[in-house]
Design a protein around this motif. Structure first.
Motif, PDB file in Angstrom:
ATOM      1  N   ALA A  64       0.830  -1.213   0.000  1.00  0.00           N
ATOM      2  CA  ALA A  64       0.000   0.000   0.000  1.00  0.00           C
ATOM      3  C   ALA A  64       0.866   1.266   0.000  1.00  0.00           C
ATOM      4  CB  ALA A  64      -0.929   0.013   1.216  1.00  0.00           C
ATOM      5  N   LEU A  65       2.030   1.200   0.645  1.00  0.00           N
ATOM      6  CA  LEU A  65       2.897   2.369   0.716  1.00  0.00           C
ATOM      7  C   LEU A  65       3.492   2.705  -0.643  1.00  0.00           C
ATOM      8  CD1 LEU A  65       4.875   1.579   4.009  1.00  0.00           C
ATOM      9  CD2 LEU A  65       2.911   3.101   3.710  1.00  0.00           C
ATOM     10  N   HIS A  66       3.557   1.708  -1.519  1.00  0.00           N
ATOM     11  CA  HIS A  66       4.196   1.901  -2.816  1.00  0.00           C
ATOM     12  C   HIS A  66       3.201   2.152  -3.934  1.00  0.00           C
ATOM     13  CE1 HIS A  66       8.101   0.704  -1.141  1.00  0.00           C
ATOM     14  NE2 HIS A  66       7.344  -0.042  -0.349  1.00  0.00           N
ATOM     15  N   TYR A  67       2.096   1.391  -3.933  1.00  0.00           N
ATOM     16  CA  TYR A  67       1.190   1.464  -5.076  1.00  0.00           C
ATOM     17  C   TYR A  67      -0.211   1.941  -4.743  1.00  0.00           C
ATOM     18  CZ  TYR A  67       5.211  -1.022  -6.768  1.00  0.00           C
ATOM     19  OH  TYR A  67       6.494  -1.366  -7.058  1.00  0.00           O
ATOM     20  N   GLY A  68      -0.425   2.277  -3.496  1.00  0.00           N
ATOM     21  CA  GLY A  68      -1.636   3.013  -3.166  1.00  0.00           C
ATOM     22  C   GLY A  68      -2.964   2.286  -3.239  1.00  0.00           C
ATOM     23  N   ARG A 153       1.422  -5.513  -8.780  1.00  0.00           N
ATOM     24  CA  ARG A 153       0.270  -6.386  -9.023  1.00  0.00           C
ATOM     25  C   ARG A 153      -0.680  -6.195  -7.839  1.00  0.00           C
ATOM     26  NH1 ARG A 153       0.808  -9.672  -5.123  1.00  0.00           N
ATOM     27  NH2 ARG A 153       2.760 -10.620  -4.453  1.00  0.00           N
ATOM     28  N   PRO A 154      -1.942  -6.565  -8.026  1.00  0.00           N
ATOM     29  CA  PRO A 154      -2.821  -6.465  -6.865  1.00  0.00           C
ATOM     30  C   PRO A 154      -2.281  -7.364  -5.761  1.00  0.00           C
ATOM     31  CG  PRO A 154      -4.067  -6.982  -8.855  1.00  0.00           C
ATOM     32  CD  PRO A 154      -2.616  -7.102  -9.200  1.00  0.00           C
ATOM     33  N   SER A 155      -2.383  -6.920  -4.557  1.00  0.00           N
ATOM     34  CA  SER A 155      -1.872  -7.654  -3.408  1.00  0.00           C
ATOM     35  C   SER A 155      -2.673  -8.945  -3.194  1.00  0.00           C
ATOM     36  CB  SER A 155      -2.024  -6.732  -2.200  1.00  0.00           C
ATOM     37  OG  SER A 155      -1.280  -7.161  -1.107  1.00  0.00           O
ATOM     38  N   ASP A 156      -2.076  -9.921  -2.546  1.00  0.00           N
ATOM     39  CA  ASP A 156      -2.795 -11.143  -2.153  1.00  0.00           C
ATOM     40  C   ASP A 156      -3.389 -10.992  -0.760  1.00  0.00           C
ATOM     41  OD1 ASP A 156      -2.226 -12.573  -4.482  1.00  0.00           O
ATOM     42  OD2 ASP A 156      -0.263 -13.188  -3.703  1.00  0.00           O
ATOM     43  N   ALA A 194     -14.532   6.787  -6.191  1.00  0.00           N
ATOM     44  CA  ALA A 194     -14.065   5.905  -5.111  1.00  0.00           C
ATOM     45  C   ALA A 194     -13.470   6.744  -3.993  1.00  0.00           C
ATOM     46  CB  ALA A 194     -13.021   4.933  -5.645  1.00  0.00           C
ATOM     47  N   LYS A 195     -13.642   6.279  -2.755  1.00  0.00           N
ATOM     48  CA  LYS A 195     -13.009   6.985  -1.645  1.00  0.00           C
ATOM     49  C   LYS A 195     -11.609   6.394  -1.485  1.00  0.00           C
ATOM     50  CE  LYS A 195     -14.798   9.351   2.387  1.00  0.00           C
ATOM     51  NZ  LYS A 195     -15.160  10.642   1.786  1.00  0.00           N
ATOM     52  N   ALA A 196     -10.772   6.702  -2.467  1.00  0.00           N
ATOM     53  CA  ALA A 196      -9.417   6.171  -2.532  1.00  0.00           C
ATOM     54  C   ALA A 196      -8.459   7.174  -1.898  1.00  0.00           C
ATOM     55  CB  ALA A 196      -9.027   5.922  -3.985  1.00  0.00           C
ATOM     56  N   ALA A 197      -7.523   6.663  -1.107  1.00  0.00           N
ATOM     57  CA  ALA A 197      -6.592   7.530  -0.389  1.00  0.00           C
ATOM     58  C   ALA A 197      -5.865   8.478  -1.344  1.00  0.00           C
ATOM     59  CB  ALA A 197      -5.591   6.674   0.389  1.00  0.00           C
ATOM     60  N   GLY A 198      -5.478   7.971  -2.514  1.00  0.00           N
ATOM     61  CA  GLY A 198      -4.706   8.764  -3.465  1.00  0.00           C
ATOM     62  C   GLY A 198      -5.427   9.995  -3.970  1.00  0.00           C
TER      63      GLY A 198
END
Ligand SMILES: *Cc1c(COP(=O)(O)O)cnc(C)c1O
Length: 354
Positions: A64-68, A153-156, A194-198
């Motif tokens: 999350a710290l890298h790809y948000g 890639r999407p996280s697992d 979307a309520k996305a942090a970015g």
């Protein structure tokens, strides 16, 4: 799915509440005694836990710290005049949370964890809901990708959490707003809905530049022509024009579907106003202002509820509004607060009893 009875609940030994005065609290700085945490691992949610509020252990490679991949919600719990604790429309936040999750390629959080987790957490930290007028307990559910891998890639694995922050009256003086024509918050096909942090990180430079020019916030406009208005900062926006109330419609996917926006539309209609959801251009607003038809402008959001706007600055044009003479927004603000405190009937079933 794990049963609620399998949730691990660890209570703090001594409440921090004794050391805090719930009056005069700055927004989002103090957190209650407990938090909820759950993990998505191998395709399933597990390890649902309510435990003392504490730091997280993570590796620097945490995705999350890298790809948000990070989303959140903002909800509030109130104390009714009769002492009972309620949460305002949390089910709507639950649905929106999973809309955000889908857009960010993250797993949906089950209703049992989001809603029942929130209910149990609030029940445990009940005493953190201030009994003071205009005070509330701000609820922050959030989710982030938690793989310790920096491959794109999407996280697992994901972590879902809820933390609670007691908050005082979020008084915002009537604001001066700069109509943004350089930066863009959201474009069709993007993540504006979307309520996305970015989205928040991406908005900070524009807001800082507007502040330097002496304004409180920006009015975002569309990405193609900077003509159609979207939102004010992180609030939805309404215009009292002639005998109607206008607000930008949600069809472009660039606007966050605010729960306060929806509540405002419903309450305005209940009060006999005609509310129109459609594209609204800045030229139309400027023109209506010149004809004396644009009477009030206000923003809506969970943190500040209804925020009056006293100035819109568009190119060389300055449009001013008298906050002392804003009957529609003032009445709405008052009525919404009254519903939340149980002083007006909850005719739409918006109060969720803890
Ligand atoms: C959260 C948010 C709002 C307001 O939504 P509410 O559900 O009313 O709190 C509006 N715009 C943006 C961009 C937001 O993130």
């Amino acid at each position: 799915m794990i049963a609620t009875s399998d949730w691990k609940i660890t209570r703090i030994e001594r409440s921090k509440l004794q050391d805090i005065n719930l009056e005069h609290l700055p927004f989002g700085k103090y957190f209650s005694d407990h938090m909820l945490e759950a993990d998505f691992i191998d395709g399933a949610w597990k390890n649902v836990e309510i435990k003392p509020y504490q730091p997280l252990l993570m590796e620097p490679s945490m995705a999350a710290l890298h790809y948000g991949q990070a989303i959140f919600e903002g909800v509030k719990a109130y104390r009714l005049q009769n002492g009972k604790a309620v949460i305002f429309r949390p089910k709507d936040n639950f649905h929106r949370f999973n809309v955000s999750a889908a857009r960010m390629q993250m797993p949906a959080v089950p209703e049992a964890i989001f809603m029942e987790g929130m209910r149990q957490l609030i029940a445990i930290d009940q005493s953190w809901i201030p009994s003071l007028h205009d005070h509330s307990l701000y609820i922050r559910p959030f989710m982030f990708s938690s793989d310790h891998v920096i491959g794109v890639r999407p996280s697992d694995t994901y972590k879902f959490m809820i933390i609670l922050s007691p908050t005082g009256p979020y008084y915002v003086a009537p604001m001066r707003i700069y109509v943004e024509e350089k930066y863009t918050r959201a474009a069709p096909g993007g993540v504006g809905y979307a309520k996305a942090a970015g989205n928040y990180g991406a908005a900070m430079l524009a807001t800082a530049e507007a502040r330097k020019k002496g304004y409180d916030q920006v009015l975002w406009t569309d990405a193609f022509e900077h003509r159609f208005v979207q939102e004010i900062g992180t609030m939805n926006v309404f215009f009292v024009m002639g005998d109607k109330v206008l607000t930008p419609d949600l069809s472009s996917g660039t606007i966050l579907a605010g729960v306060t926006r929806d509540s405002a539309i419903t309450m305005l209609q209940d009060a006999g106003h005609e509310v129109v959801e459609r594209p609204v251009s800045i030229d139309e607003l400027a023109d209506a202002y010149d004809r004396g038809q644009l009477k009030e402008v206000f923003g809506t959001g969970t943190a500040a509820t209804i925020s009056l706007i006293r100035e819109l600055k568009f190119k060389e044009k300055v449009m001013q509004f008298d906050p002392e003479n804003a009957p529609v927004s003032s009445q709405l603000k008052q009525d919404l607060a009254a519903v939340k405190e149980g002083l007006l009937p909850d005719s739409h079933g918006w109060l969720f009893h803890v």
